[in-house]
Design a protein around this motif. Structure first.
Motif, short mmCIF file in Angstrom:
data_model
loop_
_atom_site.label_atom_id
_atom_site.label_comp_id
_atom_site.label_asym_id
_atom_site.label_seq_id
_atom_site.Cartn_x
_atom_site.Cartn_y
_atom_site.Cartn_z
N ARG A 274 7.05 15.28 -3.58
CA ARG A 274 6.09 15.08 -4.68
C ARG A 274 5.80 13.59 -4.86
NH1 ARG A 274 9.22 19.16 -7.16
NH2 ARG A 274 10.32 17.58 -8.37
N THR A 275 6.82 12.75 -4.75
CA THR A 275 6.63 11.31 -4.88
C THR A 275 5.72 10.79 -3.77
OG1 THR A 275 8.80 11.05 -5.93
CG2 THR A 275 7.84 9.08 -4.95
N ARG A 276 5.93 11.25 -2.55
CA ARG A 276 5.10 10.84 -1.41
C ARG A 276 3.65 11.27 -1.64
NH1 ARG A 276 2.68 12.91 2.52
NH2 ARG A 276 3.53 14.99 2.27
N GLN A 277 3.46 12.52 -2.10
CA GLN A 277 2.11 13.01 -2.37
C GLN A 277 1.44 12.20 -3.48
OE1 GLN A 277 2.96 17.11 -3.34
NE2 GLN A 277 2.20 17.82 -1.36
N LEU A 278 2.18 11.87 -4.51
CA LEU A 278 1.62 11.09 -5.61
C LEU A 278 1.21 9.70 -5.13
CD1 LEU A 278 0.85 10.72 -8.56
CD2 LEU A 278 3.23 10.08 -9.03
N ARG A 279 2.06 9.07 -4.32
CA ARG A 279 1.71 7.74 -3.79
C ARG A 279 0.43 7.80 -2.95
NH1 ARG A 279 7.75 6.12 -2.59
NH2 ARG A 279 8.22 5.09 -4.56
N GLN A 280 0.32 8.84 -2.13
CA GLN A 280 -0.89 8.99 -1.31
C GLN A 280 -2.11 9.18 -2.21
OE1 GLN A 280 0.11 12.26 1.31
NE2 GLN A 280 0.58 10.87 3.00
N ALA A 281 -1.98 10.00 -3.23
CA ALA A 281 -3.10 10.24 -4.15
C ALA A 281 -3.46 8.96 -4.89
CB ALA A 281 -2.73 11.35 -5.13
N LEU A 282 -2.47 8.19 -5.30
CA LEU A 282 -2.74 6.94 -6.01
C LEU A 282 -3.45 5.94 -5.10
CD1 LEU A 282 0.56 6.47 -8.05
CD2 LEU A 282 -1.72 6.92 -8.97
N ASP A 283 -3.13 5.96 -3.83
CA ASP A 283 -3.77 5.05 -2.87
C ASP A 283 -5.27 5.30 -2.74
OD1 ASP A 283 -1.44 3.67 -2.38
OD2 ASP A 283 -0.98 4.74 -0.53
#
Length: 175
Positions: free
Chosen positions: A112-121
């Motif tokens: 979930r953290t990885r997905q959130l970072r990608q979405a924030l990018d």
């Protein structure tokens, strides 16, 4: 200045903390005051932060980020920890002490953290700034609006659209 601070802290010289306070004191207080509204609580937390830096400086890795970024994370985490402790009843701390997530929960959290970072990018710089101010630094909508020159309603609207966009990007239901 950072090089000198790092050199002194690495050598165990307390002058490093003094220089760190001069260089980053305003930033640390700004972060803490956004999370801890009580002035006395905030000042005690700031003192705790410099103690943490002194005790845990060995964990700083220059290859992973700047001194400012590391100090920002230390300050934010210390303030959030203090806020949680002040709001939680004593017995809850004792009951939850030692409880750790299962390996499966930890894998899911990392994903979930990885997905959130990608979405924030994928967000623009203003949207990222709004996200971090509201959800990382826990600033109030009023504070964000005042400092960014927006109305509270405009900030709330942008945050609403931002949440929906992130939810959709992470595979959630954003109707």
């Amino acid at each position: 200045m950072d090089d000198r601070i790092l050199e002194l802290l690495s050598a165990g010289d307390q002058e490093g903390i003094t220089l760190l306070q001069k260089q980053y004191g305003n930033m640390v207080r700004y972060i803490v005051r956004g999370i801890l509204p009580d002035a006395q609580d905030a000042e005690e937390c700031v003192s705790d932060i410099y103690l943490r830096v002194w005790e845990k400086f060995a964990s700083f890795d220059r290859n992973k980020g700047s001194l400012a970024a590391w100090l920002t994370a230390v300050a934010r985490n210390a303030a959030v920890d203090r806020r949680r402790r002040s709001r939680a009843p004593e017995q809850n701390w004792e009951e939850n002490e030692g409880a750790s997530p299962s390996p499966e929960d930890e894998v899911l959290r990392r994903e979930r953290t990885r997905q959130l970072r990608q979405a924030l990018d994928t967000l623009g710089s203003v949207e990222q700034l709004l996200f971090y101010r509201k959800y990382y630094y826990l600033q109030s909508t009023a504070q964000i609006a005042a400092e960014m020159g927006l109305s509270e309603r405009a900030v709330e609207g942008r945050l609403y659209r931002l949440r929906r966009r992130l939810q959709k990007a992470m595979g959630g239901d954003a109707q």
